[in-house]
Design a protein around this motif. Structure first.
Motif, PDB file in Angstrom:
ATOM      1  N   UNK A   1     -14.270  -4.881   5.222  1.00 15.99           N
ATOM      2  CA  UNK A   1     -15.347  -5.448   5.607  1.00 15.99           C
ATOM      3  C   UNK A   1     -16.215  -6.330   4.622  1.00 15.99           C
ATOM      4  N   UNK A   2     -15.820  -5.951   3.405  1.00 15.00           N
ATOM      5  CA  UNK A   2     -16.350  -6.890   2.071  1.00 15.00           C
ATOM      6  C   UNK A   2     -15.371  -8.108   1.869  1.00 15.00           C
ATOM      7  N   UNK A   3     -14.362  -8.390   2.914  1.00 18.81           N
ATOM      8  CA  UNK A   3     -13.790  -9.719   2.521  1.00 18.81           C
ATOM      9  C   UNK A   3     -12.276  -9.524   1.746  1.00 18.81           C
ATOM     10  N   UNK A   4     -12.132  -8.207   1.614  1.00 19.97           N
ATOM     11  CA  UNK A   4     -10.972  -7.740   1.069  1.00 19.97           C
ATOM     12  C   UNK A   4      -9.738  -7.281   1.745  1.00 19.97           C
ATOM     13  N   UNK A   5      -8.722  -6.681   1.207  1.00 16.33           N
ATOM     14  CA  UNK A   5      -7.582  -6.104   1.935  1.00 16.33           C
ATOM     15  C   UNK A   5      -7.429  -4.767   1.849  1.00 16.33           C
ATOM     16  N   UNK A   6      -8.228  -4.100   0.918  1.00 17.90           N
ATOM     17  CA  UNK A   6      -8.452  -2.447   0.467  1.00 17.90           C
ATOM     18  C   UNK A   6      -7.285  -2.057  -0.301  1.00 17.90           C
ATOM     19  N   UNK A   7      -6.549  -2.969  -1.112  1.00 14.05           N
ATOM     20  CA  UNK A   7      -5.622  -2.769  -2.164  1.00 14.05           C
ATOM     21  C   UNK A   7      -6.141  -1.713  -3.032  1.00 14.05           C
TER      22      UNK A   7
ATOM     23  N   UNK B   1       0.850  -1.112   0.000  1.00 13.75           N
ATOM     24  CA  UNK B   1      -0.075   0.118  -0.100  1.00 13.75           C
ATOM     25  C   UNK B   1       0.779   1.142   0.098  1.00 13.75           C
ATOM     26  N   UNK B   2       1.809   1.407   0.786  1.00 18.67           N
ATOM     27  CA  UNK B   2       2.659   2.400   0.970  1.00 18.67           C
ATOM     28  C   UNK B   2       3.969   2.434   0.136  1.00 18.67           C
ATOM     29  N   UNK B   3       4.389   1.382  -0.521  1.00 22.18           N
ATOM     30  CA  UNK B   3       5.637   1.365  -1.214  1.00 22.18           C
ATOM     31  C   UNK B   3       5.364   1.141  -2.676  1.00 22.18           C
ATOM     32  N   UNK B   4       4.958  -0.114  -2.813  1.00 23.67           N
ATOM     33  CA  UNK B   4       5.114  -0.503  -4.381  1.00 23.67           C
ATOM     34  C   UNK B   4       3.798   0.081  -5.132  1.00 23.67           C
ATOM     35  N   UNK B   5       2.425   0.298  -4.506  1.00 22.40           N
ATOM     36  CA  UNK B   5       1.428   1.023  -5.348  1.00 22.40           C
ATOM     37  C   UNK B   5       1.675   2.374  -5.582  1.00 22.40           C
ATOM     38  N   UNK B   6       2.577   2.972  -4.675  1.00 20.73           N
ATOM     39  CA  UNK B   6       3.017   4.384  -4.791  1.00 20.73           C
ATOM     40  C   UNK B   6       3.985   4.782  -5.772  1.00 20.73           C
TER      41      UNK B   6
ATOM     42  N   UNK C   1      -5.290 -17.675  -3.787  1.00 18.10           N
ATOM     43  CA  UNK C   1      -6.426 -18.197  -3.253  1.00 18.10           C
ATOM     44  C   UNK C   1      -7.863 -17.013  -3.472  1.00 18.10           C
ATOM     45  N   UNK C   2      -7.334 -16.002  -3.994  1.00 19.41           N
ATOM     46  CA  UNK C   2      -8.516 -14.815  -4.290  1.00 19.41           C
ATOM     47  C   UNK C   2      -7.975 -14.028  -5.237  1.00 19.41           C
ATOM     48  N   UNK C   3      -8.871 -13.677  -6.160  1.00 17.43           N
ATOM     49  CA  UNK C   3      -8.613 -12.675  -7.427  1.00 17.43           C
ATOM     50  C   UNK C   3      -8.068 -11.366  -6.635  1.00 17.43           C
ATOM     51  N   UNK C   4      -7.092 -10.672  -7.760  1.00 21.44           N
ATOM     52  CA  UNK C   4      -6.733  -9.520  -7.078  1.00 21.44           C
ATOM     53  C   UNK C   4      -7.832  -8.277  -7.126  1.00 21.44           C
ATOM     54  N   UNK C   5      -8.586  -8.464  -7.882  1.00 22.50           N
ATOM     55  CA  UNK C   5      -9.893  -7.492  -7.951  1.00 22.50           C
ATOM     56  C   UNK C   5     -10.666  -7.647  -6.694  1.00 22.50           C
ATOM     57  N   UNK C   6     -10.741  -8.850  -6.144  1.00 16.29           N
ATOM     58  CA  UNK C   6     -11.525  -8.946  -4.860  1.00 16.29           C
ATOM     59  C   UNK C   6     -10.686  -8.585  -3.652  1.00 16.29           C
TER      60      UNK C   6
END
Length: 231
Positions: free
Chosen positions: A146-152, A90-95, A135-140
């Motif tokens: 709250x909806x089962x994701x990580x907030x990426x 969240x703070x490095x790679x996506x920035x 185990x889970x798509x990156x979109x999800x």
């Protein structure tokens, strides 16, 4: 050499001349004569952004992928916990691509497949194993916790919205230039893409659809409301 429009002087150590094929030789000589002795060199990037984008946009922005890859391959990342990986993404790679995405709309192949694929592999795997089960798509994974994701961050939608910020400051020089070139005879909601637009304007124009979806119409004083419709 002084810019008559802004009154500022050119920094010769950071200035290079580029002429299109349509520029005749006489005008080239005049410009070079006015510019004086300029430093000759290759200025492929300025302030971290490419000065020219060729036919292959993917090759132009491929360095973003390499930057993310270098961060992921740091040996210290092998010892990160799940919480550490989350912060790292969240703070490095996506920035890393955020600055470039604020100006240019990147190719979908680079964002949707390669960058997201690298982040997913980093999240689900480790440095010792090349293969890992996702185990889970990156979109999800981009959904809220709250909806089962990580907030990426959704890089594609983020890239779609960022270039539109160029026009948010009406007093900026960039906004004035684009208004004079593309918005002289049209409002922001009526503007067309135009002929031979720059990549930056293409990126800004692609934001218009997203802008219109979020707009709401206010009644105001009612002067523009046609009760009986148009004939």
């Amino acid at each position: 050499m002084r810019d008559r429009a802004s009154g500022q002087f050119l920094n010769k150590e950071k200035t290079a001349m580029f002429f299109s094929s349509n520029t005749d030789s006489e005008n080239r000589r005049k410009i070079l004569r006015e510019g004086g002795d300029l430093v000759k060199g290759s200025y492929e990037r300025y302030l971290g952004l490419p000065t020219l984008v060729g036919k292959s946009k993917y090759n132009t922005f491929r360095c973003l992928k390499e930057g993310v890859w270098q961060k992921i391959n740091n040996w210290k990342n092998s010892f990160l916990s799940s919480a550490g990986k989350e912060i790292m993404i969240k703070t490095v790679l996506q920035a890393i691509p955020s600055y470039t995405m604020s100006v240019f709309k990147l190719p979908k192949k680079l964002i949707c497949k390669e960058l997201n694929g690298m982040l997913a592999k980093f999240w689900w795997g480790n440095q010792q194993r090349e293969c890992c089960i996702q185990w889970r798509s990156w979109k999800k994974m981009g959904q809220s916790k709250e909806n089962g994701g990580v907030g990426f961050r959704d890089l594609e939608n983020f890239n779609l919205a960022l270039p539109g910020r160029i026009l948010q400051n009406p007093s900026s020089l960039t906004t004035k230039i684009y208004k004079e070139k593309y918005l002289r005879n049209f409002s922001l909601l009526e503007v067309k893409l135009g002929n031979t637009p720059s990549l930056i304007w293409r990126s800004v124009w692609s934001y218009m659809g997203l802008l219109k979806e979020g707009l709401r119409w206010r009644v105001g004083n009612g002067n523009k409301i046609q009760i009986w419709g148009q004939k």
